[in-house]
Motif scaffolding. Sequence first.
Motif, short mmCIF file in Angstrom:
data_model
loop_
_atom_site.label_atom_id
_atom_site.label_comp_id
_atom_site.label_asym_id
_atom_site.label_seq_id
_atom_site.Cartn_x
_atom_site.Cartn_y
_atom_site.Cartn_z
N MET A 40 0.84 -1.19 0.00
CA MET A 40 0.00 0.00 0.00
C MET A 40 0.87 1.25 0.00
O MET A 40 1.89 1.31 0.71
CB MET A 40 -0.90 0.03 1.24
N LEU A 41 0.49 2.23 -0.79
CA LEU A 41 1.20 3.51 -0.84
C LEU A 41 0.34 4.59 -0.21
O LEU A 41 -0.89 4.56 -0.28
CB LEU A 41 1.48 3.91 -2.28
N LYS A 42 1.01 5.56 0.39
CA LYS A 42 0.33 6.78 0.83
C LYS A 42 0.73 7.86 -0.17
O LYS A 42 1.88 8.31 -0.22
CB LYS A 42 0.77 7.15 2.24
N ILE A 43 -0.23 8.24 -1.02
CA ILE A 43 0.05 9.09 -2.17
C ILE A 43 -0.57 10.47 -1.97
O ILE A 43 -1.74 10.59 -1.58
CB ILE A 43 -0.53 8.47 -3.46
N LEU A 44 0.20 11.51 -2.26
CA LEU A 44 -0.32 12.88 -2.32
C LEU A 44 -0.36 13.31 -3.79
O LEU A 44 0.67 13.29 -4.46
CB LEU A 44 0.54 13.84 -1.52
N LEU A 45 -1.53 13.69 -4.26
CA LEU A 45 -1.70 14.24 -5.59
C LEU A 45 -1.95 15.73 -5.47
O LEU A 45 -2.79 16.15 -4.67
CB LEU A 45 -2.87 13.57 -6.32
N VAL A 46 -1.25 16.52 -6.25
CA VAL A 46 -1.42 17.97 -6.24
C VAL A 46 -1.79 18.41 -7.65
O VAL A 46 -1.05 18.12 -8.60
CB VAL A 46 -0.15 18.71 -5.77
N VAL A 47 -2.91 19.10 -7.78
CA VAL A 47 -3.39 19.48 -9.11
C VAL A 47 -4.18 20.78 -8.99
O VAL A 47 -4.77 21.07 -7.95
CB VAL A 47 -4.26 18.34 -9.70
N GLN A 48 -4.17 21.57 -10.05
CA GLN A 48 -4.78 22.90 -9.97
C GLN A 48 -6.29 22.86 -9.77
O GLN A 48 -6.86 23.71 -9.10
CB GLN A 48 -4.42 23.75 -11.20
N ASN A 49 -6.97 21.87 -10.36
CA ASN A 49 -8.42 21.70 -10.21
C ASN A 49 -8.74 20.22 -10.14
O ASN A 49 -8.01 19.40 -10.69
CB ASN A 49 -9.19 22.33 -11.38
N TYR A 50 -9.86 19.91 -9.50
CA TYR A 50 -10.26 18.51 -9.34
C TYR A 50 -11.77 18.44 -9.43
O TYR A 50 -12.47 19.43 -9.22
CB TYR A 50 -9.77 17.98 -7.98
N THR A 51 -12.29 17.25 -9.75
CA THR A 51 -13.73 17.09 -9.90
C THR A 51 -14.48 17.74 -8.73
O THR A 51 -14.02 17.67 -7.59
CB THR A 51 -14.09 15.59 -10.01
N PRO A 52 -15.57 18.48 -8.99
CA PRO A 52 -16.39 18.51 -10.20
C PRO A 52 -15.89 19.41 -11.33
O PRO A 52 -16.59 19.57 -12.32
CB PRO A 52 -17.74 19.02 -9.68
N SER A 53 -14.71 20.03 -11.17
CA SER A 53 -14.12 20.74 -12.29
C SER A 53 -13.86 19.75 -13.42
O SER A 53 -13.55 18.58 -13.18
CB SER A 53 -12.81 21.40 -11.86
N VAL A 54 -13.98 20.22 -14.66
CA VAL A 54 -13.90 19.33 -15.82
C VAL A 54 -12.71 19.72 -16.70
O VAL A 54 -12.44 20.90 -16.92
CB VAL A 54 -15.21 19.41 -16.65
N GLY A 55 -11.99 18.72 -17.19
CA GLY A 55 -10.86 18.95 -18.08
C GLY A 55 -9.99 17.72 -18.15
O GLY A 55 -10.15 16.78 -17.36
N GLY A 56 -9.04 17.72 -19.07
CA GLY A 56 -8.19 16.55 -19.26
C GLY A 56 -7.35 16.23 -18.04
O GLY A 56 -7.24 15.07 -17.62
N THR A 57 -6.73 17.25 -17.44
CA THR A 57 -5.90 17.03 -16.25
C THR A 57 -6.74 16.55 -15.07
O THR A 57 -6.36 15.63 -14.34
CB THR A 57 -5.15 18.32 -15.87
N GLN A 58 -7.91 17.17 -14.90
CA GLN A 58 -8.81 16.76 -13.82
C GLN A 58 -9.20 15.30 -13.97
O GLN A 58 -9.21 14.53 -13.00
CB GLN A 58 -10.07 17.64 -13.81
N THR A 59 -9.52 14.90 -15.19
CA THR A 59 -9.91 13.52 -15.47
C THR A 59 -8.77 12.57 -15.16
O THR A 59 -8.96 11.52 -14.53
CB THR A 59 -10.34 13.37 -16.93
N PHE A 60 -7.55 12.94 -15.58
CA PHE A 60 -6.39 12.09 -15.35
C PHE A 60 -6.19 11.84 -13.86
O PHE A 60 -6.06 10.70 -13.41
CB PHE A 60 -5.14 12.74 -15.95
N PHE A 61 -6.14 12.91 -13.07
CA PHE A 61 -5.87 12.76 -11.64
C PHE A 61 -7.00 12.06 -10.91
O PHE A 61 -6.76 11.24 -10.00
CB PHE A 61 -5.57 14.13 -11.02
N GLN A 62 -8.23 12.34 -11.30
CA GLN A 62 -9.36 11.69 -10.64
C GLN A 62 -9.34 10.18 -10.86
O GLN A 62 -9.45 9.39 -9.91
CB GLN A 62 -10.69 12.26 -11.15
N HIS A 63 -9.18 9.76 -12.10
CA HIS A 63 -9.24 8.32 -12.38
C HIS A 63 -8.02 7.59 -11.84
O HIS A 63 -8.13 6.43 -11.40
CB HIS A 63 -9.41 8.09 -13.87
N PHE A 64 -6.86 8.25 -11.85
CA PHE A 64 -5.69 7.61 -11.26
C PHE A 64 -5.88 7.43 -9.76
O PHE A 64 -5.61 6.36 -9.20
CB PHE A 64 -4.43 8.44 -11.54
N ALA A 65 -6.37 8.47 -9.10
CA ALA A 65 -6.60 8.40 -7.65
C ALA A 65 -7.58 7.29 -7.31
O ALA A 65 -7.32 6.46 -6.42
CB ALA A 65 -7.13 9.74 -7.14
#
Length: 418
Positions: A1-26
């Motif tokens: 198990m990993l303890k992961i920190l994701l840092v991104v400018q926007n996240y769901t419910p914001s919409v966009g390619g980067t948001q989608t990438f980080f959401q689905h990976f998480a």
Amino acid sequence: MLKILLVVQNYTPSVGGTQTFFQHFAENCVANHGDEVTVITTNSYFGPDKKQFKLIKEVYAFIKGVHVKRFPFYRWHQPVCRLLAKIAYRILGQVPEWINNYLSGPWSPQMINAITRSDADVILAGTSNYLYMQYPLYRQKLQQPKPFVFQGAIHFKEDKTIQVISRQALAAIAASEYYLANTHYEKNRLAEMGIAPENIAVSGCGVHLADFVEDEGHAFRQQFGIGEDEILIAYIGRIEATKNIELLLTAFTQAAQIQPNTKLIIAGYPNPDYYQRLQGIIQGYEAHVQQKIHILTAMPHQQKNALLHAADIVMQPSFNESFGIIFLEAWACKKPVIGAQIGAIVSVVDNGTNGLLFHPNNAANAAEMLLQLITNGPLRLQMGHNGYQKLIANYTWDIVAATCRQTLIQAKEKFYVS
């Protein structure tokens, strides 16, 4: 198990390619590996560098097993920075990096404090020119520095003399354990800039095939009065200048003069000024041409899927992409695609096999590509099928997330060994 920190400018419910990438990976890390994942992001639907601001009120959320923490950021300085940028450009012919850094932001001491105090095993952050991406440059001053994976999603220009990434961001990439690239084109461009190729992993983007199973295309065509014998071309994405939608309009009208049995739907969240510009262009067409074009804004996710199933051709005319996830979404519905012949898209779309590529900023050539597919039903079916096969072999979320997670594991091992 990993303890992961994701840092991104926007996240769901914001919409966009980067948001989608980080959401689905998480969500994949939580569901498939039992990882503990925390996302640190801003409290905005839009990027911190945008003039538009729409508040996400929920400070903390627990979304499909992922802890999401949202932070405010300063905006008062942006008009000042924009003015300074204009003055600097007039005098110097360029804008100093520190001005661009604070324009991109997010300028958020609370957000930076949360990152530096994290007890995560490893950090994955995106995208390239945001202030928090400078973490690798100052982390050794911290009591508990963390391994860092830099996800840039850099929109490289074809003209290599145009600087699209700051010197500070490039230094941060070099100081990171690994860089996560969307395409081999992005990897090669970074290698040319001095980043060690062995420190660059290529993940691409992904889709969940289950999200595209339900086919409501027939109902969508009925709703918008599109006949079964009419060819529907669809654009789905942000309605803004970098997406080059004027070229799509020009190409479509040229193709429609030869093959009038066509319609076009442009769907996505609009930049207000650009949306008005497009409306002005469309209103300049003859009435029978105007009736062939619909612009849909604030389209719900389910309607987006219905449009993809309803479409005969999906076209993305953008000249500024780091990947182009809409190509994958079109292939999930077995649709052929058309895009610009630029580096990132060439890395994704195989010209003549699962789509067609036109010369950048050449509307006449784009119209030729449209006509090839408009007039050839078997070719559309074959290209859509080929795209689907490429998708399931390379771009499902299980495949993409596995590459990303393995990169995080390697980053952790590399950091603590060195």
